[in-house]
Design a protein around this motif. Structure first.
Motif, mmCIF file in Angstrom:
data_model
loop_
_atom_site.group_PDB
_atom_site.id
_atom_site.type_symbol
_atom_site.label_atom_id
_atom_site.label_comp_id
_atom_site.label_asym_id
_atom_site.label_seq_id
_atom_site.Cartn_x
_atom_site.Cartn_y
_atom_site.Cartn_z
ATOM 1 N N SER A 166 3.320 -4.029 -2.459
ATOM 2 C CA SER A 166 3.679 -5.420 -2.744
ATOM 3 C C SER A 166 3.445 -6.325 -1.540
ATOM 4 O O SER A 166 3.102 -7.500 -1.685
ATOM 5 C CB SER A 166 5.150 -5.507 -3.177
ATOM 6 O OG SER A 166 5.990 -4.953 -2.171
ATOM 7 N N ALA A 167 3.622 -5.787 -0.324
ATOM 8 C CA ALA A 167 3.430 -6.594 0.881
ATOM 9 C C ALA A 167 1.961 -6.708 1.249
ATOM 10 O O ALA A 167 1.511 -7.766 1.685
ATOM 11 C CB ALA A 167 4.221 -5.986 2.038
ATOM 12 N N LEU A 168 1.203 -5.629 1.060
ATOM 13 C CA LEU A 168 -0.210 -5.651 1.436
ATOM 14 C C LEU A 168 -1.034 -6.489 0.468
ATOM 15 O O LEU A 168 -1.937 -7.222 0.874
ATOM 16 C CB LEU A 168 -0.752 -4.221 1.501
ATOM 17 C CG LEU A 168 -2.087 -4.041 2.229
ATOM 18 C CD1 LEU A 168 -1.948 -4.361 3.710
ATOM 19 C CD2 LEU A 168 -2.604 -2.618 2.061
ATOM 20 N N GLY A 169 -0.749 -6.376 -0.815
ATOM 21 C CA GLY A 169 -1.490 -7.152 -1.812
ATOM 22 C C GLY A 169 -2.971 -6.878 -1.785
ATOM 23 O O GLY A 169 -3.794 -7.798 -1.883
ATOM 24 N N LEU A 170 -3.342 -5.593 -1.656
ATOM 25 C CA LEU A 170 -4.748 -5.238 -1.465
ATOM 26 C C LEU A 170 -5.617 -5.675 -2.641
ATOM 27 O O LEU A 170 -6.773 -6.075 -2.447
ATOM 28 C CB LEU A 170 -4.859 -3.725 -1.252
ATOM 29 C CG LEU A 170 -6.164 -3.196 -0.669
ATOM 30 C CD1 LEU A 170 -6.463 -3.847 0.667
ATOM 31 C CD2 LEU A 170 -6.094 -1.679 -0.513
ATOM 32 N N ALA A 171 -5.093 -5.623 -3.841
ATOM 33 C CA ALA A 171 -5.887 -5.989 -5.012
ATOM 34 C C ALA A 171 -6.364 -7.433 -4.951
ATOM 35 O O ALA A 171 -7.468 -7.750 -5.394
ATOM 36 C CB ALA A 171 -5.066 -5.756 -6.287
ATOM 37 N N GLU A 172 -5.532 -8.311 -4.396
ATOM 38 C CA GLU A 172 -5.883 -9.729 -4.332
ATOM 39 C C GLU A 172 -6.486 -10.130 -2.983
ATOM 40 O O GLU A 172 -7.222 -11.129 -2.895
ATOM 41 C CB GLU A 172 -4.637 -10.594 -4.575
ATOM 42 C CG GLU A 172 -3.957 -10.387 -5.917
ATOM 43 C CD GLU A 172 -3.057 -9.161 -5.934
ATOM 44 O OE1 GLU A 172 -2.656 -8.698 -4.833
ATOM 45 O OE2 GLU A 172 -2.764 -8.650 -7.030
ATOM 46 N N ARG A 173 -6.194 -9.375 -1.921
ATOM 47 C CA ARG A 173 -6.544 -9.824 -0.573
ATOM 48 C C ARG A 173 -7.519 -8.897 0.140
ATOM 49 O O ARG A 173 -7.699 -9.002 1.347
ATOM 50 C CB ARG A 173 -5.264 -9.938 0.263
ATOM 51 C CG ARG A 173 -4.210 -10.867 -0.313
ATOM 52 C CD ARG A 173 -2.898 -10.710 0.441
ATOM 53 N NE ARG A 173 -3.029 -11.058 1.845
ATOM 54 C CZ ARG A 173 -2.160 -10.684 2.797
ATOM 55 N NH1 ARG A 173 -1.127 -9.922 2.466
ATOM 56 N NH2 ARG A 173 -2.336 -11.048 4.058
#
Length: 268
Positions: A224-231
């Motif tokens: 949730s903090a990394l947000g790899l899918a979006e970022r």
């Protein structure tokens, strides 16, 4: 205990005693004997000597042993002498503070990755330090970057069996080859819940003046903090840029993601 010719068995036994504490728990003499495979009387004598040298210390109430301050001194000297640690420490620390995420730097030590730096951001706290610990190569973004320096045959020789840690872990060499080929083309590697559920990272290789992969740096944290899918694109650019700056500090003159890394010889 089997020993190679020319080695000192007393030193080997002391090392076995100290290695019993790598699990992070305070231990009784009997616990150390069990972990080391040495006799209890031998362990008791070795612990007494190591305590006198401050390599271990004993709690006066519980009488349990733990590692002592002399080892912290040695560890500090060792990391401060390491060229990658010297180049990477400040950029990694700054990146963790800016993003609020975890930032790790690691090198390859035989069949594992070995953490040289570990900084926690406000959004990715840990209750323990990763520096000095080890993790598998195939199940981490850092490890995949470190494997960029090996060809497929070398990777199979180094890690014959790919252990499954979660349902998402890569467990075949053909799949690992595909993942590493993709990482070589992109200049970075990702890992999502392959080592631990709920966590992810994105990593880039660090090269030396010869263009060989000597280390890797990652941005990591909870999904949730990394947000790899979006970022992913943004974070990839960031981690590659920082990896480039560290590589330049080590003497590499060309941005590392513009050329495929050169293979290195397997460690003995």
């Amino acid at each position: 205990m089997a020993s190679d010719s020319g080695t000192n068995q007393s030193v080997e036994k002391a090392a076995l005693v100290l290695s019993a504490f790598t699990g992070g728990q305070a231990l009784r003499v009997s616990d150390v004997a069990k972990h080391s495979g040495l006799g209890q009387s031998t362990v008791s004598r070795l612990l007494a000597t190591l305590e006198s040298l401050e390599y271990v210390e004993r709690d006066p109430i519980s009488t349990l042993y733990r590692l002592g301050p002399a080892l912290i001194t040695l560890a500090g000297v060792a990391v401060n002498q390491h060229p990658v640690h010297r180049q990477a420490r400040q950029p990694a620390q700054d990146l963790a503070a800016t993003l609020g995420l975890g930032v790790n730097v690691a090198e390859r030590s035989r069949e594992s990755l070995f953490y040289l730096c570990n900084f926690e951001g406000s959004r990715a706290p840990r209750s323990f330090a990763l520096m000095g610990q080890r993790n598998p190569l195939h199940a981490t973004g850092l490890g995949k970057c470190l494997l960029l320096g090996l060809d497929p045959a070398q990777r199979r020789a180094l890690v014959p069996r790919l252990h499954r840690y979660t349902p998402y872990t890569v467990t075949t060499h053909d799949e690992l080859d595909r993942v590493i080929d993709e990482a070589a083309k992109r200049g970075y590697a990702t890992e999502t819940e392959e080592l631990a559920l709920g966590r992810a990272c994105i990593a880039a290789p660090i090269l030396d003046r010869a263009g060989s992969v000597v280390a890797a740096i990652s941005i990591s944290g909870p999904l949730s903090a990394l947000g790899l899918a979006e970022r992913e694109t943004t974070l990839a650019g960031t981690v590659i840029e920082v990896a480039d700056s560290i590589s330049v500090g080590l003497g590499y003159l060309v941005p590392p993601h513009t050329h495929p890394p050169r293979p290195r010889e397997l460690d003995s």
